[in-house]
Scaffold this active site. Structure first.
Site, PDB file in Angstrom:
ATOM      1  N   ASP A  32       0.711  -1.194  -0.263  1.00  0.00           N
ATOM      2  CA  ASP A  32       0.061   0.111   0.063  1.00  0.00           C
ATOM      3  C   ASP A  32       0.642   1.043  -0.288  1.00  0.00           C
ATOM      4  O   ASP A  32       1.893   1.023   0.882  1.00  0.00           O
ATOM      5  CB  ASP A  32      -1.038   0.163   1.325  1.00  0.00           C
ATOM      6  N   ASN A  88     -13.524  -2.835   3.245  1.00  0.00           N
ATOM      7  CA  ASN A  88     -13.922  -1.957   3.390  1.00  0.00           C
ATOM      8  C   ASN A  88     -15.286  -2.552   1.970  1.00  0.00           C
ATOM      9  O   ASN A  88     -15.068  -2.051   1.115  1.00  0.00           O
ATOM     10  CB  ASN A  88     -14.105  -0.300   3.741  1.00  0.00           C
ATOM     11  N   GLN A  95     -14.509   2.596   2.394  1.00  0.00           N
ATOM     12  CA  GLN A  95     -14.253   2.544   0.882  1.00  0.00           C
ATOM     13  C   GLN A  95     -13.837   3.623   0.665  1.00  0.00           C
ATOM     14  O   GLN A  95     -14.617   4.671   0.122  1.00  0.00           O
ATOM     15  CB  GLN A  95     -15.263   1.481   0.339  1.00  0.00           C
ATOM     16  N   HIS A 101     -11.142  -4.467  -2.660  1.00  0.00           N
ATOM     17  CA  HIS A 101      -9.439  -4.833  -2.280  1.00  0.00           C
ATOM     18  C   HIS A 101      -9.387  -5.344  -0.533  1.00  0.00           C
ATOM     19  O   HIS A 101     -10.348  -5.326  -0.169  1.00  0.00           O
ATOM     20  CB  HIS A 101      -8.499  -4.227  -2.165  1.00  0.00           C
ATOM     21  N   HIS A 103      -7.262  -5.012   2.978  1.00  0.00           N
ATOM     22  CA  HIS A 103      -6.315  -4.766   3.555  1.00  0.00           C
ATOM     23  C   HIS A 103      -5.467  -5.811   3.848  1.00  0.00           C
ATOM     24  O   HIS A 103      -6.164  -6.535   4.830  1.00  0.00           O
ATOM     25  CB  HIS A 103      -6.178  -3.597   4.324  1.00  0.00           C
TER      26      HIS A 103
END
Length: 135
Positions: A32, A88, A95, A101, A103
């Site tokens: 990230d 999220n 989000q 996606h 995390h």
């Protein structure tokens, strides 16, 4: 399927450079760019799905085993003390990129990384209402 203006579609397709930790035919795992902690990574499907509501069951079934594989390896590499998996769905839930996606956030003792909610209490009224509506 890909969305032409989706940044994660472009990253997943390799059109935008990323620090790729893992890639297969379905997913790309990247570090990230705005990490909550050292080693924070994202699992991104190569196909576009807005969020968990939209992802097909076959792809969804592959995500948790991939997360397990990645956090086992990353724990060894980083020497972290634990992991949060966070996913999220929709803006009110945090989000910000509307491409599914997950995390993977390494945790270190005393890191002060917060997940942002305050513990409440399950009331009998809420419990009964939800149980009744789920029948």
């Amino acid at each position: 399927m890909k969305e032409k203006d989706c940044i994660f579609c472009k990253i997943a397709a390799g059109e935008i450079p990323s620090a790729t930790l893992y890639e297969d035919g379905d997913f790309r795992v990247i570090l990230d760019l705005g990490p909550a902690s050292k080693g924070h990574a994202l699992i991104i499907p190569k196909e576009h799905y807005r969020n968990l509501y939209d992802i097909d069951d076959e792809k969804a079934a592959k995500i948790l085993p991939l997360a397990k594989k990645m956090i086992n390896k990353m724990t060894e590499v980083l020497g972290c003390d634990g992991y949060n998996l966070v996913q999220n769905n929709e803006e009110c839930a945090g989000q910000t990129v509307f491409h599914f996606h997950m995390h993977m956030i390494p945790r270190y003792k005393g890191d002060n990384v917060g997940l942002g909610w305050h513990m409440g209490k399950l009331t009998d009224a809420d419990k009964n209402e939800i149980l009744e509506k789920m029948k």
